[in-house]
Design an enzyme around this catalytic site. Structure first.
Site, PDB file in Angstrom:
ATOM      1  CG  ASP A   1     -27.947  15.183  21.612  1.00  0.00           C
ATOM      2  OD1 ASP A   1     -29.065  15.290  22.126  1.00  0.00           O
ATOM      3  OD2 ASP A   1     -27.717  14.518  20.593  1.00  0.00           O
TER       4      ASP A   1
ATOM      5  CG  ASP B   1     -29.809  12.212  20.351  1.00  0.00           C
ATOM      6  OD1 ASP B   1     -30.943  12.708  20.399  1.00  0.00           O
ATOM      7  OD2 ASP B   1     -29.090  12.210  19.339  1.00  0.00           O
TER       8      ASP B   1
ATOM      9  CG  ASP C   1     -25.875  12.498  16.676  1.00  0.00           C
ATOM     10  OD1 ASP C   1     -26.909  12.632  17.352  1.00  0.00           O
ATOM     11  OD2 ASP C   1     -25.851  12.569  15.435  1.00  0.00           O
TER      12      ASP C   1
ATOM     13  CB  CYS D   1      -0.893   0.057   1.228  1.00  0.00           C
ATOM     14  SG  CYS D   1      -1.845  -1.415   1.515  1.00  0.00           S
TER      15      CYS D   1
END
Lengths: 728, 52
Positions: free
Chosen positions: A628, A444, A624, A43
């Site tokens: 919140d 949430d 998130d 890579c």
């Protein structure tokens, strides 16, 4: 740099390189890319070859540890060019904002600490070697020689390696405070001072080895602590840097120009493309669309927007292009106004004192009083200043918080490393301790328990012909409801009906014709019916009554497991959402959460958390959205997913890097284990003191006993912390 | 015991060499990418652009 170096050129050369590098920056653009997919030698070679094949690029270097590439390219080359270049070579790449990463790539403080640690380690080994000879019975002139050589090594080493402690202690004393470094600095200075004096009188007891061992172990603790924080900080910065903030401003001639969000001013015309996030607060001057307010309010249902409507920063434009006149930018935008609320909420949290601080508060005065008392006692008993000072130094060395200094960092490093491999990033130093105390979890809904993507729920009730028509219409739109519907229908093997004149009316829906009949798929009001309670799109052919296709949020992977895990651990689970009552109730029922509240505004969420805290509960908030943020800061400890807005991530203590919520209960278990381990370590360190301090006060503590007690307690504590690593 | 006059400096110099080597690697930033360096030695082609 403030290092003492025997070779000024060694210091000057890297500094000159540094200057040359910064000076060269404007001519050649240094670009940063994040390469999340790379993992092997092939890579690295592939990425570097792909980049260097482009004539504009003069240098490219991949860092596999950070999974980043630094590229030097001709001026005018943008990161987007590089991303597409690598994309065509088959590598996933993302642009990184260089500004947001400033300071993390050259970890100066870390290298500085490591250098002091290395010098202390070198000196410690040599002095120990010399001390072994003394302990084995060297006498007279030989012992004095060994002591003088030890002094020659120990004094410069202490001056260089123990500098951080001296500096910190001096700063604390100047401010009239006490910290752990005051007794440490005093112990090192007193030990060295009495040892030099003893050696000059050819005495038997010198504590050079103890003073340097002390420095070494304490520096090791400091370095571990620093590394854990640096890793967390750089990962958090990388998340921020991935969101390169750009906007399209309309110039007076009507052309678009790409600018940084920070460059926008009030009154600018800003174009927001479908799918783009609104960069400023503004009023729509042109265009018609729908916007997704989920991150701000938690609503899953898109809200229509047309000329004259005001829109807040952070909303996502869905269907049609919009032009906004900016009314508030940057710090003044509604996104940032929440920051005030956050600051107020955070002031409550800063009252938390970590276990280490609590230990230090008891410990620092205790040690000084003990040392002073033994000095006084021996001085009054013998009227011998030399003996009294020697014993006071021994007491300070024995009680010196070597093990205490290692007790917390060693455990936190082991625990954070383990959680990081599970996809949890611990941002705050005391987050683990606070997480361990939690007894209530507040979730949430949108974007946290659900992944915000919708899927149709009542397709079985829809006749096959209607399904084919709905698919044909849905494929004409990029609205999230239409896309979800099209995907679901395609999955069922439905083929689209043949329609003509398919067009999308921004903010309303799609329209098409079949055999002179106008078909519509879109908002309830547009097709001529009253909206229901659930999120829905409506299909109308102008003859039969419109049929509703209802949607529900997809539950995030691992949400079930997370809620169940927390409940099994004996925690009270609460669902607080800004969304409408129906979807919240459905989700609560599905996950088995009995305590839920819908349509909660940001202040209401924070108020609920404060109310829970007032009942004496320790709340973990998982959320998130921007709505919140206040709740995240008000909670005892908070977690947000990596997909959250920057503001929410900044407000939370722990960031969840993966998609699944399943690791959360395990994180709680790890945190509890880690805290137990920290307390255990404190106990071990205290026991060593309880045994060794009476010996020191009684004047029976030889340098050998001091060295043994210090090393064994430090090593026991480190090994105890490492036990965390092995456990699953 | 005159042997000590040789032995102590020798042990100090040997240890000092190790320390100097470590400080050199630290200053030339050889710990910035340990994983990448471990993989790079496995490459067949000569790395003609080592990081300066």
């Amino acid at each position: 740099m403030t290092q003492v170096s025997a070779c000024p050129a060694c210091l000057a050369a890297p500094a000159a390189q540094e200057i040359a590098r910064t000076a060269a920056a404007p001519t050649e653009a240094d670009l940063l890319l994040s390469l999340p997919g790379i993992h092997c030698a092939a890579c690295i070679a592939g990425v570097e070859r792909a980049l260097l094949a482009d004539p504009r690029i003069s240098a490219a270097r991949v860092n596999l540890t950070l999974k980043r590439a630094t590229v030097s390219a001709a001026p005018g080359t943008t990161t987007d060019d590089l991303v597409s270049l690598l994309g065509s070579a088959g590598f996933e790449a993302h642009a990184l904002d260089r500004e947001a990463l400033r300071g993390s790539d050259s970890d100066r403080a870390g290298r500085d600490l490591l250098m002091r640690l290395a010098v202390a380690g070198f000196a410690m080994m040599n002095i120990m070697l010399l001390s072994v000879a003394v302990w084995s019975g060297a006498e007279g002139a030989t012992r004095d020689l060994f002591h003088w050589v030890s002094a020659a090594i120990a004094l410069p080493t202490a001056a260089f390696s123990a500098q951080p402690f001296f500096v910190s202690a001096a700063r604390a004393l100047r401010a009239g405070r006490m910290n752990m470094d005051v007794p440490i600095a005093l112990a090192i200075l007193l030990a060295l001072g009495t040892s030099v004096w003893e050696t000059a009188q050819s005495g038997a007891h010198a504590y050079f080895d103890a003073a340097i061992t002390l420095t070494f172990f304490l520096l090791a603790g400091r370095y571990l602590d620093h590394r854990t924080r640096a890793i967390a900080r750089s990962a958090a910065q990388e998340l921020t840097a991935l969101e390169v903030p750009r906007a399209w401003r309309l110039t007076p001639t009507g052309a678009d120009e790409e600018v940084a969000v920070a460059a926008l001013r009030v009154g600018d015309l800003v174009r927001v493309r479908p799918g783009g996030r609104v960069p400023v607060d503004g009023v729509v001057t042109e265009g018609r669309s729908e916007r997704d307010r989920a991150l701000l309010t938690g609503e899953t249902l898109p809200v229509p927007a047309g000329p004259g409507d005001s829109i807040s920063a952070g909303e996502v434009n869905l269907t049609g292009p919009l032009v906004l006149r900016a009314t508030a930018v940057g710090r003044d935008s509604s996104l940032h106004r929440l920051a005030d609320l956050v600051a107020i909420a955070e002031s409550g949290r800063s009252r938390y004192t970590s276990l280490a601080d609590r230990a230090a508060r008891l410990y620092a005065p205790g040690v000084h009083i003990l040392a002073a008392l033994s000095f006084l006692g021996w001085y009054l008993a013998t009227w011998d200043l030399r003996t009294a000072t020697g014993i006071a130094a021994a007491v300070l060395i024995i009680t010196c918080p070597c093990a205490l200094g290692l007790a917390v960092p060693a455990v936190t490093t082991a625990a954070s490393g383990r959680l990081y491999r599970r996809g949890l990033l611990i941002k705050d130093a005391t987050a683990l301790e606070r997480l361990a105390e939690v007894d209530t979890v507040v979730f949430d809904k949108t974007g946290t328990l659900t992944d915000g993507a919708l899927h149709p729920t009542n397709l079985d009730d829809l006749p096959t012909n209607d399904q084919r028509l709905a698919l044909a219409l849905a494929e004409g739109s990029s609205h999230p409801l239409a896309r979800a519907l099209a995907a679901a229908l395609r999955n069922r093997g439905v083929t689209p009906a043949t329609v003509t004149d398919l067009r999308e009316i921004p903010g309303e829906g799609t329209e098409a014709r079949v055999n002179d009949v106008t078909l519509r798929l879109g908002r309830a009001a547009w097709v001529g019916t009253a909206p229901g309670t659930a999120t829905a799109t409506w299909l109308s052919d102008g003859q039969q009554p419109p049929r509703a296709i209802t949607f529900a949020d997809t539950v995030r992977t691992g949400a079930d497991a997370a809620v169940r895990g927390f409940r099994d651990a004996g925690l009270h689970v609460v669902l607080l959402s800004g969304d409408a009552a129906t979807p919240v109730a459905q989700l609560a029922q599905r996950l088995g959460i009995s305590d839920w509240q819908a349509e909660a505004r940001p202040e209401a969420k924070a108020a609920r958390i404060s109310a829970l805290a007032a009942e004496g509960r320790k709340v973990l908030m998982v959320g998130d959205g921007l709505n919140d943020t206040v709740a995240l800061s008000a909670a005892h400890v908070s977690i947000s997913p990596a997909t959250a807005l920057d503001a929410a991530r900044a407000a939370s203590d722990i960031v969840l890097l993966g998609q699944s919520l399943a690791p959360l209960p395990a994180a709680l278990a790890t945190a509890r284990l880690a805290t137990r381990r920290i307390r255990q370590n404190f106990r071990i360190a205290s026991w060593y003191n309880v045994i060794a301090v009476p010996l020191a006060v009684a004047g029976l503590c030889s340098p050998l006993i001091a060295a043994l007690a210090m090393s064994t307690s430090s090593i026991t504590v480190s090994l105890n912390a490492l036990r965390l690593k092995g456990k699953a | 015991m005159t042997i000590l006059a040789y032995l102590i400096p020798i042990s100090l110099i040997l240890g000092g060499l190790g320390l100097a080597a470590f400080l050199y690697t630290l200053r030339t930033r050889q710990y910035d990418d340990p994983e990448g360096d471990a993989q790079r030695i496995l490459r067949d082609d000569f790395d003609d652009r080592p990081r300066g």
